[in-house]
Design an enzyme around this catalytic site. Structure first.
Site, PDB file in Angstrom:
ATOM      1  CG  HIS A 219      37.242  40.611  37.158  1.00  0.00           C
ATOM      2  ND1 HIS A 219      36.472  39.861  36.308  1.00  0.00           N
ATOM      3  CD2 HIS A 219      37.121  40.053  38.393  1.00  0.00           C
ATOM      4  CE1 HIS A 219      35.913  38.874  37.006  1.00  0.00           C
ATOM      5  NE2 HIS A 219      36.289  38.964  38.264  1.00  0.00           N
ATOM      6  CD  GLU A 222      38.253  41.709  33.525  1.00  0.00           C
ATOM      7  OE1 GLU A 222      37.154  42.291  33.543  1.00  0.00           O
ATOM      8  OE2 GLU A 222      38.393  40.500  33.823  1.00  0.00           O
ATOM      9  NE  ARG A 273      39.377  36.683  38.366  1.00  0.00           N
ATOM     10  CZ  ARG A 273      38.530  36.548  37.350  1.00  0.00           C
ATOM     11  NH1 ARG A 273      38.810  37.040  36.169  1.00  0.00           N
ATOM     12  NH2 ARG A 273      37.389  35.912  37.516  1.00  0.00           N
ATOM     13  CG  HIS A 342      33.711  41.787  33.361  1.00  0.00           C
ATOM     14  ND1 HIS A 342      34.294  41.105  34.400  1.00  0.00           N
ATOM     15  CD2 HIS A 342      32.518  42.232  33.838  1.00  0.00           C
ATOM     16  CE1 HIS A 342      33.504  41.142  35.460  1.00  0.00           C
ATOM     17  NE2 HIS A 342      32.407  41.816  35.145  1.00  0.00           N
ATOM     18  CD  GLU A 417      34.210  38.930  29.812  1.00  0.00           C
ATOM     19  OE1 GLU A 417      35.248  39.612  29.772  1.00  0.00           O
ATOM     20  OE2 GLU A 417      33.828  38.330  30.826  1.00  0.00           O
TER      21      GLU A 417
HETATM   22 ZN    ZN Z   1      36.203  40.256  34.292  1.00  0.00          ZN
END
Ligand code: ZN
Length: 454
Positions: A219, A222, A273, A342, A417
């Site tokens: 993404h 990020e 993104r 991410h 994340e």
């Molecule tokens: Zn992501």
């Protein structure tokens, strides 16, 4: 027709006459607000899901909606549709608060912090031949000479601790491999839609060793994810040979998994993104983490090409996901673990992302994940949440780690994340000063889990 839906339709007619927000070039985010919603009923969630597909509003779900009461939903709202948006939220009786009045100010702060981090790197380097640099906020080396900051050599010197461009990261990978005495080599696994090289750094010898894959930045926006992986690569290069938990594996590391989108997020739209392939007359890009052949097009996706969670017309429609798939398929017999970085929310996501079913070895998935969580906590006290996305956040189908486990047969497959946590008010846009702390906590986790795989 419910009142909320009627108001939504009226609102859409009104905003349809204005210039579409997504068409702006070199867009800024002046006066874009970040609004935090706390839905408590399924009706409210259902309404938000419809809203998520309403691209005319120009709103951007930083955290998607799934089930009520489990987590906040943060949405970036343009100034021109803010009143309409708030009216919709109030009609549906959803509790909300504005947690950021001007997203552009976050971006400006991040830009300043990154410039400072890069300048510090250059001054540090410039002083190496003249006596050491005096340190932050001082322009002099210890021998009194002025440390002049020129950025031309940054890429091949050190980008660690900065938000670097894709070209700089690729140049740095080539440079560190060349200086590694054969420890590391660079392999180009293919080109993107725009023709950019996707470079993987291999650390450790080929052959019979089991292997681990790590990627980041699928993404685009990020940024903390590629920066964290660059930090980890730097640590590996100095510690791999002396650490048995690292050198019993060959590691394949791809710091930028979506180079076209990542570059676009640097040059044109900080909050981009997706990929950059054209999808319809007016919309560009596929969500590359919905583009994998694992429950493709199911939960957490949208069939609207303008949506941020549009999975594409078919699995692996995107060059960047094809390239990673092909490399992993070529090495899958040796791959023991797949990791994907991410941001944000500080989560250790276990399979499956697409639904509430669990893999047969879920206890082992959770055991290793919880050891990693403890390792993270031991560095800076950060308390990550461990679990499958549908249980702790939201379901998302077509994700890379589900494919890695389900289709490539890699036993351990996780998505991280990274910073900041889910209560932060800056989301994807965090100062460069967070890169090293993030790198340290994730490196601790990677070392720990590498020692635990069976
Ligand atoms: Zn992501």
């Amino acid at each position: 027709m419910r009142v909320g839906t009627l108001v939504l339709l009226c609102a859409l007619v009104a905003v349809a006459w204005s210039k579409p927000v997504w068409k702006e070039k070199n867009r800024g985010y002046k006066n874009y607000r970040l609004v935090r919603l706390s839905p408590t009923t399924q009706d409210q969630i259902d309404f938000l899901k419809r809203l998520e597909n309403t691209v005319q509003l120009g709103i951007d779900f930083w955290t998607p909606s799934d089930h009520p009461g489990t987590h906040n939903i943060d949405i970036a709202v343009p100034p021109k549709t803010y009143r309409t948006f708030i009216r919709l939220i109030e009609v549906n009786k959803i509790t909300y608060k504005v947690i950021q009045e001007d997203i552009q100010s976050l971006i400006d702060t991040e830009t300043t912090s990154n410039s400072k981090a890069r300048e510090d790197k250059i001054k540090s380097k410039a002083c190496e031949s003249q006596g050491n640099w005096k340190g932050k906020d001082k322009n002099k080396c210890k021998n009194g000479q002025v440390a002049v900051a020129t950025f031309s050599n940054l890429a091949t010197d050190s980008i660690v601790g900065t938000y670097a461009r894709h070209g700089e990261i690729n140049a740095w990978l080539d440079a560190v491999a060349a200086e590694s005495n054969g420890l590391a080599t660079v392999e180009t696994i293919g080109q993107t839609y725009e023709g950019k090289d996707m470079k993987v750094l291999k650390i450790g010898e080929d052959g019979t060793k089991p292997a681990i894959w790590v990627d980041a930045g699928i993404h685009a926006r990020e940024w903390i994810a590629p920066a964290t992986l660059v930090y980890i690569i730097d640590k590996f290069l100095s510690e791999y040979n002396s650490r048995p938990e690292l050198n019993k594996y060959t590691w394949y590391m791809l710091p930028v998994a979506n180079p076209d989108g990542y570059e676009y997020s640097h040059t044109s739209d900080r909050l981009w993104r997706k990929t950059r392939s054209p999808q319809s007359r007016r919309c560009t890009g596929v969500d590359p983490n919905r583009n994998w052949d694992s429950h493709f097009g199911e939960a957490g996706t949208s069939s609207n090409p303008c949506s941020n969670v549009y999975p594409g017309t078919a699995p692996f429609s995107e060059k960047c996901t094809q390239n990673i798939r092909d490399f992993i398929n070529d090495h899958k017999d040796r791959l023991k673990m797949y990791l994907s970085f991410h941001s944000y929310s500080e989560l250790w996501l276990t399979p499956w992302g697409w639904g509430r079913e669990k893999p047969s070895d879920n206890d082992e998935m959770m055991r290793v994940a919880n050891l990693g969580k403890t390792a993270v906590q031991g560095v800076n006290g950060k308390s990550w949440i461990v679990g499958a996305p549908p249980d702790i956040l939201y379901a998302a189908s077509g994700g890379s780690y589900d494919w890695a486990k389900e289709k490539a047969g890699i036993k351990y497959a996780y998505t991280f994340e990274l910073r900041p946590d889910g209560n932060a008010s800056n989301g994807f846009v965090i100062p460069a000063s967070e890169i090293l702390p993030s790198g340290k906590e994730v490196y601790a986790a990677v070392k720990k889990v590498a020692s635990e795989l069976i």
